[in-house]
Design a protein around this motif. Structure first.
Motif, PDB file in Angstrom:
ATOM      1  N   SER A 193     -11.919  -4.510   1.985  1.00  0.00           N
ATOM      2  CA  SER A 193     -11.649  -3.237   2.658  1.00  0.00           C
ATOM      3  C   SER A 193     -10.407  -3.341   3.526  1.00  0.00           C
ATOM      4  CB  SER A 193     -12.856  -2.829   3.519  1.00  0.00           C
ATOM      5  OG  SER A 193     -14.025  -2.696   2.735  1.00  0.00           O
ATOM      6  N   VAL A 194     -10.254  -4.480   4.207  1.00  0.00           N
ATOM      7  CA  VAL A 194      -9.066  -4.712   5.036  1.00  0.00           C
ATOM      8  C   VAL A 194      -7.804  -4.719   4.175  1.00  0.00           C
ATOM      9  CG1 VAL A 194      -7.886  -6.457   6.429  1.00  0.00           C
ATOM     10  CG2 VAL A 194     -10.276  -5.898   6.889  1.00  0.00           C
ATOM     11  N   ILE A 195      -7.883  -5.369   3.020  1.00  0.00           N
ATOM     12  CA  ILE A 195      -6.724  -5.434   2.129  1.00  0.00           C
ATOM     13  C   ILE A 195      -6.363  -4.033   1.611  1.00  0.00           C
ATOM     14  CG2 ILE A 195      -5.938  -6.296  -0.110  1.00  0.00           C
ATOM     15  CD1 ILE A 195      -7.667  -8.817   0.542  1.00  0.00           C
ATOM     16  N   ALA A 196      -7.389  -3.216   1.322  1.00  0.00           N
ATOM     17  CA  ALA A 196      -7.125  -1.834   0.898  1.00  0.00           C
ATOM     18  C   ALA A 196      -6.383  -1.074   1.995  1.00  0.00           C
ATOM     19  CB  ALA A 196      -8.436  -1.135   0.552  1.00  0.00           C
ATOM     20  N   PHE A 197      -6.760  -1.320   3.239  1.00  0.00           N
ATOM     21  CA  PHE A 197      -6.038  -0.689   4.360  1.00  0.00           C
ATOM     22  C   PHE A 197      -4.605  -1.190   4.426  1.00  0.00           C
ATOM     23  CE2 PHE A 197      -4.602  -1.164   8.786  1.00  0.00           C
ATOM     24  CZ  PHE A 197      -4.518   0.169   9.156  1.00  0.00           C
ATOM     25  N   PHE A 198      -4.404  -2.470   4.206  1.00  0.00           N
ATOM     26  CA  PHE A 198      -3.053  -3.027   4.235  1.00  0.00           C
ATOM     27  C   PHE A 198      -2.171  -2.389   3.157  1.00  0.00           C
ATOM     28  CE2 PHE A 198      -4.563  -7.311   6.152  1.00  0.00           C
ATOM     29  CZ  PHE A 198      -4.646  -6.697   7.393  1.00  0.00           C
ATOM     30  N   VAL A 199      -2.753  -2.190   1.967  1.00  0.00           N
ATOM     31  CA  VAL A 199      -1.987  -1.582   0.873  1.00  0.00           C
ATOM     32  C   VAL A 199      -1.589  -0.152   1.226  1.00  0.00           C
ATOM     33  CG1 VAL A 199      -2.128  -0.789  -1.516  1.00  0.00           C
ATOM     34  CG2 VAL A 199      -2.990  -3.056  -0.907  1.00  0.00           C
ATOM     35  N   ALA A 200      -2.520   0.568   1.860  1.00  0.00           N
ATOM     36  CA  ALA A 200      -2.267   1.979   2.167  1.00  0.00           C
ATOM     37  C   ALA A 200      -1.582   2.191   3.512  1.00  0.00           C
ATOM     38  CB  ALA A 200      -3.587   2.750   2.157  1.00  0.00           C
ATOM     39  N   SER A 201      -1.444   1.142   4.324  1.00  0.00           N
ATOM     40  CA  SER A 201      -0.935   1.315   5.695  1.00  0.00           C
ATOM     41  C   SER A 201       0.465   1.922   5.768  1.00  0.00           C
ATOM     42  CB  SER A 201      -0.981  -0.009   6.450  1.00  0.00           C
ATOM     43  OG  SER A 201      -0.201  -0.991   5.818  1.00  0.00           O
ATOM     44  N   PRO A 202       1.380   1.670   4.807  1.00  0.00           N
ATOM     45  CA  PRO A 202       2.706   2.309   4.933  1.00  0.00           C
ATOM     46  C   PRO A 202       2.654   3.821   5.000  1.00  0.00           C
ATOM     47  CG  PRO A 202       2.802   0.520   3.337  1.00  0.00           C
ATOM     48  CD  PRO A 202       1.356   0.709   3.679  1.00  0.00           C
ATOM     49  N   VAL A 203       1.694   4.437   4.303  1.00  0.00           N
ATOM     50  CA  VAL A 203       1.612   5.901   4.329  1.00  0.00           C
ATOM     51  C   VAL A 203       0.611   6.403   5.354  1.00  0.00           C
ATOM     52  CG1 VAL A 203       2.325   6.127   1.926  1.00  0.00           C
ATOM     53  CG2 VAL A 203      -0.097   5.884   2.461  1.00  0.00           C
ATOM     54  N   LEU A 204      -0.138   5.495   5.990  1.00  0.00           N
ATOM     55  CA  LEU A 204      -1.096   5.894   7.021  1.00  0.00           C
ATOM     56  C   LEU A 204      -0.554   5.666   8.426  1.00  0.00           C
ATOM     57  CD1 LEU A 204      -4.394   4.374   5.533  1.00  0.00           C
ATOM     58  CD2 LEU A 204      -3.579   6.730   5.356  1.00  0.00           C
TER      59      LEU A 204
END
Length: 266
Positions: free
Chosen positions: A46-57
């Motif tokens: 779940s943390v890695i999914a956040f890392f992947v999406a963090s540029p647009v979040l």
């Protein structure tokens, strides 16, 4: 025994008990340990999914709350893994630990290291190298899948790291999901050498980025193809030279000649 010595002994015994408990949770095979390990893996993914999406979040109102919450989880997880290690000094010298520490710094100072935030995806690589996420496969007798899955993880890590770099360096003016998708599209088109040419990075640095992406990407694709099509190996560390991959029916280590006793379920 004076009071200070007794207090020190009590503290040491508490620390030993804590380390023993953490070691059983992280490395044990009891039902409780397996549930704990599964929960940690789910949290990590779940943390890695956040890392992947963090540029647009990053511009979202809840970004900092999520960022610091993940930082707290990584601090607790890193300290717990260190206490669970049999040799703390050897553990802290591992490259995966340094990667996790760097990721933690970018989480604690998200705006100071905003341009390096894409490197957080390396957490996926560090998990893969630690072997923690592969233990469920090995327990179910699927250890031969580990190399293929590891090659896939390496390729995906590279794709998302390059995508984050391209997005942060060339697509920030078009921030948002469209800019991130464009960066990902360019990365995949470059890695596969498809080269449609509809999205091209400007300038000399853009050309150098494309060159490095193609060279490393092709290497990772070759590694993935090798792991899929070459004969499967079992993971069984040789007691003499520590070679880990052997033929399923190997009797002797092909590196040092030491006699092996590979279990049938390996």
């Amino acid at each position: 025994m004076d009071s200070d010595s007794a207090a020190n002994t009590t503290e040491e015994s508490r620390l030993d008990r804590l380390r023993g408990t953490l070691r059983r949770l992280y490395h044990g095979r009891t039902p409780t340990a397996l549930r704990f390990q599964f929960a940690v893996i789910v949290l990590d993914l779940s943390v890695i999914a956040f890392f992947v999406a963090s540029p647009v979040l990053r511009e979202g109102p809840a970004f900092l709350w999520v960022d610091y919450t993940i930082a707290g989880f990584l601090i607790a997880d890193t300290l717990a893994r260190g206490l669970a290690a049999s040799n703390v000094l050897r553990w802290i010298r591992q490259p995966t630990v340094w990667v996790d520490i760097f990721i933690l710094v970018t989480l604690l100072f998200p705006y100071t290291f905003a341009n390096l935030g894409f490197l957080r995806v390396l957490r996926l690589w560090s998990l893969s190298r630690s072997g923690f996420i592969w233990r469920p496969l090995e327990r179910r007798g699927r250890g031969e899948w580990r190399e293929t899955m590891q090659a896939i993880v390496n390729l995906m890590t590279f794709l998302f790291v390059v995508t984050g770099f391209v997005y942060a360096s060339f697509f920030r003016n078009g921030s948002g999901i469209e800019g991130y998708v464009d960066a990902f599209y360019f990365t995949v088109a470059t890695v596969t050498t498809t080269g449609f040419g509809d999205i091209v990075l400007p300038g000399v640095w853009g050309k150098l980025t494309a060159i490095v992406t193609m060279i490393i990407g092709i290497s990772l694709f070759v590694k993935l193809a090798q792991s899929i099509f070459r004969p499967s190996k079992v993971f069984y560390p040789c007691p003499e030279c520590a070679l880990q991959r052997h033929d399923p029916d190997a009797v002797f280590c092909k590196s040092c000649g030491h006699k092996l006793q590979i279990p049938e379920e390996a």
